[in-house]
Enzyme design. Structure first.
Site, PDB file in Angstrom:
ATOM      1  N   THR A  11       6.821  -5.627   1.508  1.00  0.00           N
ATOM      2  CA  THR A  11       7.295  -4.596   0.582  1.00  0.00           C
ATOM      3  C   THR A  11       6.696  -3.231   0.897  1.00  0.00           C
ATOM      4  O   THR A  11       7.410  -2.241   1.078  1.00  0.00           O
ATOM      5  CB  THR A  11       6.950  -4.998  -0.862  1.00  0.00           C
ATOM      6  OG1 THR A  11       7.578  -6.243  -1.163  1.00  0.00           O
ATOM      7  CG2 THR A  11       7.447  -3.944  -1.843  1.00  0.00           C
ATOM      8  N   VAL A  12       5.374  -3.161   0.984  1.00  0.00           N
ATOM      9  CA  VAL A  12       4.716  -1.868   1.210  1.00  0.00           C
ATOM     10  C   VAL A  12       4.902  -1.411   2.651  1.00  0.00           C
ATOM     11  O   VAL A  12       5.196  -0.233   2.919  1.00  0.00           O
ATOM     12  CB  VAL A  12       3.211  -1.944   0.853  1.00  0.00           C
ATOM     13  CG1 VAL A  12       2.530  -0.601   1.118  1.00  0.00           C
ATOM     14  CG2 VAL A  12       3.036  -2.332  -0.613  1.00  0.00           C
ATOM     15  N   LYS A 100      -6.277  -4.154  -2.046  1.00  0.00           N
ATOM     16  CA  LYS A 100      -7.377  -4.080  -3.019  1.00  0.00           C
ATOM     17  C   LYS A 100      -8.344  -5.255  -2.894  1.00  0.00           C
ATOM     18  O   LYS A 100      -9.546  -5.109  -3.125  1.00  0.00           O
ATOM     19  CB  LYS A 100      -6.839  -3.996  -4.438  1.00  0.00           C
ATOM     20  CG  LYS A 100      -5.839  -5.074  -4.798  1.00  0.00           C
ATOM     21  CD  LYS A 100      -5.151  -4.776  -6.104  1.00  0.00           C
ATOM     22  CE  LYS A 100      -3.887  -5.603  -6.282  1.00  0.00           C
ATOM     23  NZ  LYS A 100      -2.770  -5.109  -5.441  1.00  0.00           N
ATOM     24  N   GLY A 129      -1.509   2.121  -7.170  1.00  0.00           N
ATOM     25  CA  GLY A 129      -0.277   2.342  -6.410  1.00  0.00           C
ATOM     26  C   GLY A 129      -0.114   3.808  -6.039  1.00  0.00           C
ATOM     27  O   GLY A 129      -0.901   4.363  -5.272  1.00  0.00           O
ATOM     28  N   GLY A 182      11.060  -9.249 -11.666  1.00  0.00           N
ATOM     29  CA  GLY A 182      10.317  -8.974 -10.446  1.00  0.00           C
ATOM     30  C   GLY A 182       8.987  -8.277 -10.669  1.00  0.00           C
ATOM     31  O   GLY A 182       8.325  -7.859  -9.715  1.00  0.00           O
ATOM     32  N   LYS A 200      -9.616  -3.940  -8.825  1.00  0.00           N
ATOM     33  CA  LYS A 200      -9.445  -2.490  -8.919  1.00  0.00           C
ATOM     34  C   LYS A 200     -10.639  -1.823  -9.597  1.00  0.00           C
ATOM     35  O   LYS A 200     -11.086  -0.757  -9.166  1.00  0.00           O
ATOM     36  CB  LYS A 200      -8.147  -2.189  -9.671  1.00  0.00           C
ATOM     37  CG  LYS A 200      -6.910  -2.585  -8.888  1.00  0.00           C
ATOM     38  CD  LYS A 200      -5.645  -2.437  -9.712  1.00  0.00           C
ATOM     39  CE  LYS A 200      -4.410  -2.864  -8.921  1.00  0.00           C
ATOM     40  NZ  LYS A 200      -3.175  -2.827  -9.744  1.00  0.00           N
ATOM     41  N   GLY A 298       4.817  -0.893  -6.806  1.00  0.00           N
ATOM     42  CA  GLY A 298       6.175  -0.609  -6.341  1.00  0.00           C
ATOM     43  C   GLY A 298       6.175  -0.197  -4.887  1.00  0.00           C
ATOM     44  O   GLY A 298       5.192   0.342  -4.373  1.00  0.00           O
TER      45      GLY A 298
END
Length: 411
Positions: A11-12, A100, A129, A182, A200, A298
């Site tokens: 995704t990223v 992370k 993000g 999702g 985090k 995202g």
């Protein structure tokens, strides 16, 4: 020209390549020179992509390529991400990451290696993000002594709690909806058990206070035990329930670090951050409270932070002096139970025992809810340590069966 590589095309990773493609002109303008993705590491094949020729399955193709100076590690997990990152830094290549888990576990070590080889290890995308938080902390807020960091650090749990609070949707149903949309993985444990938020807050507290805070030293609770009864009492009290990751510096220099659900007043700067959004509060002795807000995950928001780090590195010719912290032997974290807090308690109470509760706890704030059954008591205690709370609850153990205990925070 700066040539870069990307480890992972999920995704990223695919978002990083997409941004380099569609924002090429603006990236060149901001970097002061052209930047190009030369290689992408992935064990899968993507023959239909227009940049299919850039893929490799061999990490050494990137490690040994002298033209590549910056690498984005967006694989996730500890291994082989750690081994790859370490090798790249030692070979004189800078690395940026959204990982992370790796930064929380190995950040101090990798930062030290980067400095030893005069390169950079950047990780803006690892917390929040697309929300800029790492760079503001070590640059814009550098004149402050940061005393506390706290925030809503996980969008999945915040979405679930928003559904529970505003629509009275039970936890299990809210989780199922988050998975359908999702927002939650098929195995959501990292989110709903608090582990993602823990990683985090480890990164944020390590940067804020200068010594590595390891995940295993951070008390971590998730949201799986929360019920609509808790939500109703929070509303009657005048607040909401949020999953909060927090770290606070103590007078002796140690850090209280924890992740848990908490009552927040509706006047809190974090109380109205809903849905999948994140909010991070930095408390400094010069600025007071500063809050950063936005989408915490995202594809493109996270990729944006990764690419921004790569642009930043392309403009530098040495290692960052401000993005750093020392390693620790895990004795830098204080006992979270020693902090004085107020607590929400919901319990079944024996008939006629309410006066005994007041005798034991002192002046408590009694709460009520619609349809409250006979024998159910709910109240907020005065501030005390968790050890004191446990002692008082022990005194009442024959009269009161505790169903919920939630901490009350002041942000």
């Amino acid at each position: 020209m700066v040539k870069v590589a990307v480890l992972g095309h999920g995704t990223v990773g695919s978002g990083v390549v997409e941004l380099f493609t569609k924002n090429a002109k603006s990236i060149t303008s901001r970097a002061g020179q052209e930047m190009e993705v030369k290689k992408i590491l992935d064990i899968r094949e993507f023959p239909d992509l227009p940049y299919a020729d850039k893929f490799t399955k061999d990490f050494n193709d990137i490690l040994n390529d002298s033209e590549i100076s910056i690498v984005a590690e967006v694989m996730g997990g500890l291994s082989p991400a750690f081994e790859f990152t370490k090798a790249l830094l030692e070979s004189g290549k800078s690395v940026v990451t959204s990982n992370k888990e790796l930064v929380a576990a190995k950040g101090a070590e990798l930062l030290a290696i980067a400095k030893e080889h005069n390169v950079n290890y950047f990780f803006e995308a690892s917390v929040g993000g697309g929300i800029p938080i790492i760079r503001p902390m070590h640059q814009c807020l550098a004149a402050n002594e940061i005393t506390e960091v706290a925030g809503i650090l996980n969008g999945t749990t915040n979405y679930i709690l928003t559904k529970m609070f505003h629509e009275s949707v039970p936890f299990d149903e809210a989780l199922s909806e988050a998975q359908r949309l999702g927002y939650a993985e098929r195995n959501p444990a990292a989110d709903i058990e608090g582990h993602d938020a823990c990683r985090k807050i480890c990164i944020l507290s390590s940067l804020a206070f200068g010594s590595h805070v390891y995940p295993q030293t951070v008390h971590t609770e998730g949201i799986t035990k929360l019920t609509l009864v808790d939500v109703e009492y929070a509303a009657s009290w005048g607040g909401v329930i949020k999953l909060i990751g927090r770290a606070k510096k103590q007078p002796d220099g140690k850090i209280i670090a924890a992740v848990y659900p908490a009552f927040l007043s509706s006047h809190s700067q974090l109380a109205n951050i809903d849905d999948v959004f994140n909010g991070i509060l930095i408390r400094g002795n010069a600025t007071g409270d500063v809050v950063f807000y936005g989408r915490g995950a995202g594809k493109l928001p996270t990729a944006s932070a990764v690419v921004a780090d790569m642009i930043d590195i392309s403009k530098s010719n040495c290692t960052s002096k401000s993005l750093t912290w020392k390693d620790s032997n895990a004795d830098n974290v204080a006992d979270y139970k020693s902090e004085a807090l107020s607590f929400f308690i919901c319990a079944d109470l024996a008939e006629g025992a309410q006066k005994t509760v007041s005798d034991v706890f002192g002046e408590v704030e009694m709460l009520s809810r619609a349809g409250q059954p006979e024998g159910e008591i709910a109240f907020v205690t005065p501030a005390m340590s968790e050890y004191e709370l446990e002692e008082k609850l022990g005194v009442l153990s024959n009269l009161m069966k505790v169903k919920s205990m939630i901490r009350v925070l002041d942000y």
